[in-house]
Design an enzyme around this catalytic site. Structure first.
Site, PDB file in Angstrom:
ATOM      1  N   CYS A  76     -19.626 -15.692 -21.342  1.00 16.76           N
ATOM      2  CA  CYS A  76     -18.183 -15.920 -21.431  1.00 16.76           C
ATOM      3  C   CYS A  76     -17.867 -16.856 -22.593  1.00 16.76           C
ATOM      4  O   CYS A  76     -18.757 -17.386 -23.254  1.00 16.76           O
ATOM      5  CB  CYS A  76     -17.666 -16.526 -20.128  1.00 16.76           C
ATOM      6  SG  CYS A  76     -17.916 -15.475 -18.682  1.00 16.76           S
TER       7      CYS A  76
ATOM      8  N   HIS B 282     -12.780 -19.248 -19.601  1.00 15.56           N
ATOM      9  CA  HIS B 282     -12.623 -20.127 -18.443  1.00 15.56           C
ATOM     10  C   HIS B 282     -12.948 -21.573 -18.799  1.00 15.56           C
ATOM     11  O   HIS B 282     -13.377 -21.877 -19.920  1.00 15.56           O
ATOM     12  CB  HIS B 282     -13.498 -19.650 -17.279  1.00 15.56           C
ATOM     13  CG  HIS B 282     -14.975 -19.643 -17.562  1.00 15.56           C
ATOM     14  ND1 HIS B 282     -15.724 -20.767 -17.755  1.00 15.56           N
ATOM     15  CD2 HIS B 282     -15.849 -18.594 -17.681  1.00 15.56           C
ATOM     16  CE1 HIS B 282     -16.985 -20.454 -17.966  1.00 15.56           C
ATOM     17  NE2 HIS B 282     -17.080 -19.129 -17.945  1.00 15.56           N
TER      18      HIS B 282
END
Length: 437
Positions: A160, A152
């Protein structure tokens, strides 16, 4: 031979993907509605595609390397093989080298993952995002947990792979265009580092080495064929480009691996590749000053320590600024700096702790006051008892009046004692003799 091998591998991958297809549907494509999710790739990239023999909507594969901090996009050429069309510096990834074990360990995953249209998120709070598909069949078979592991934007990570907004805009567009071109899913290969002979030699003593050796087989086969490998899981491990001898056999993640083989072309190419690799590995072992390895996660025990820290942090507790770090000797290293998450939950927890501390202070002061009052009463009672005892004993210490004659007699008798303290026997004898005369 490599072109033939690539076409054969591509065919096997396509057949396997079709058999397991959950499908891209029209509604999922139409979900890409925000302007940021429909932005076209830069003209420079489109020109580069054309020069490399790639169609704009051709399939892609993504590769991630933690230590080097790189995310690569590879795109299929007209000959069926893939080539790298773009690479990006990862803005931030959390944790250390090594796989993800459990929810909250802050580890960015390593392994082979699949992204389908439904995993694309054009409305992400982190600009744009797509879920990489953790946990996959391998992770679930090995009891590993976690959710919402993404690539992202916003350059912020808690497990992430985070990019800048501009970067994720392009990466997202690569995936969107491939889906619009008919690709039903694209593969993400996430590695701790480029799995060269030198890097494998550097990490040969790491507790994660066996896991990385397993990933390396898929890495090597992609390097050979330039086609994403067909990935299966059996006996709780990855297997790559395997063709079951029985066409009806299946790969069960926790069951025994079925009898299988690989194409003769791939076998020959892989053996040659491994021969060259082993020579390079042996040479790397003799290197005098290799680059020191980076810290890695030391298994499930450390993952649990970090997960506990994460959960306490999420509750807004005041904890160490950095998560605990398990050392090779079993000791736990923690920083002296303390703090709490700056959020609504953190502020609520701070207010609650302040209220609880004030209540505790008041309770302690009240307890001290009661203890002092009780001690004073005990002391007062003891003083009264001592006074009464003294008063009761006083009359017994006065000499009785009836004993006065006895005292006089005793005094008279005392006069008959000589200066030496002995009785006056000879004086009495002299007195009797004088009375005779």
């Amino acid at each position: 031979m490599l072109a033939k091998l690539a076409r054969a591998t591509l065919l096997s991958v396509t057949v396997a993907a079709s058999a397991a297809l959950i499908g891209c549907n029209e509604s999922s494509i139409k979900d890409f509605v925000p302007a940021k999710a429909t932005k076209e790739l830069p003209p420079a990239i489109l020109t580069k595609m054309s020069s490399m023999g790639m169609q704009r909507n051709a399939p892609i594969v993504a590769r991630i390397f933690k230590e080097e901090g790189k995310l690569e996009i590879w795109k299929q050429k007209t000959n069926g093989r893939y080539a790298m069309i773009a690479d990006y510096n990862i803005c931030k990834w959390s944790g250390q080298l090594g796989p993800k074990y459990i929810e909250g360990d802050r580890q960015a995953p390593e392994g082979f993952y699949t992204v389908r249209p439904g995993q694309m998120n054009p409305n992400s709070n982190y600009y744009l995002a797509f879920n990489i598909g953790y946990p996959n069949a391998y992770d679930r078979a090995n009891g590993r947990t976690g959710s919402n592991l993404m690539v992202h934007g916003a350059c912020s990570s808690s497990g992430c792979y985070s990019m800048t907004d501009e970067q994720i805009g392009q990466i997202y567009a690569f995936g969107r265009d491939a889906f619009q071109g008919g690709q039903t899913e694209f593969q993400i290969q996430a590695f701790p580092f480029r799995m060269t002979a030198e890097n494998m030699a550097r990490y040969r003593n790491d507790p994660n080495y066996k896991f990385w050796q397993m990933l390396k087989e898929g890495y090597d086969q992609f390097e050979i064929t330039k086609v994403p490998p067909k990935v299966d899981v059996c006996e709780k491990r990855y297997v790559f480009n395997r063709i079951p001898e029985n066409p009806n056999a299946i790969f069960s993640p926790t069951g025994a691996c079925p009898s299988s083989t690989t194409s003769p072309e791939l076998q020959t190419a892989y053996q040659s590749y491994q021969s060259t690799y082993q020579a390079a590995f042996d040479k790397a072992l003799k290197k005098s000053n290799p680059l020191p390895p980076r810290p890695t996660i030391l298994g499930l025990e450390e993952a649990k320590l970090v997960a506990d820290w994460t959960h306490r942090r999420a509750r807004g507790e005041r904890i160490t600024i950095e998560p605990p770090d398990l050392q090779a000797d079993g000791t736990v290293k923690v920083t002296d700096r303390m703090g709490r998450i700056d959020s609504e939950v953190g502020r609520k927890m701070a207010a609650k702790e302040a209220t609880d501390a004030e209540k505790k202070r008041i309770a302690e002061e009240k307890a001290l006051a009661l203890a002092a009052e009780k001690a004073a009463k005990i002391a007062e009672k003891a003083a009264k008892e001592r006074a009464a005892a003294v008063a009761a004993a006083a009359p017994e210490q006065q000499p009785p009046q009836a004993d006065a004659p006895v005292a006089a007699t005793a005094a008279a008798q005392t006069e008959e004692v000589t200066t030496s303290g002995a009785p006056s026997f000879f004086g009495a004898v002299r007195k009797r003799i004088s009375n005779i005369f």
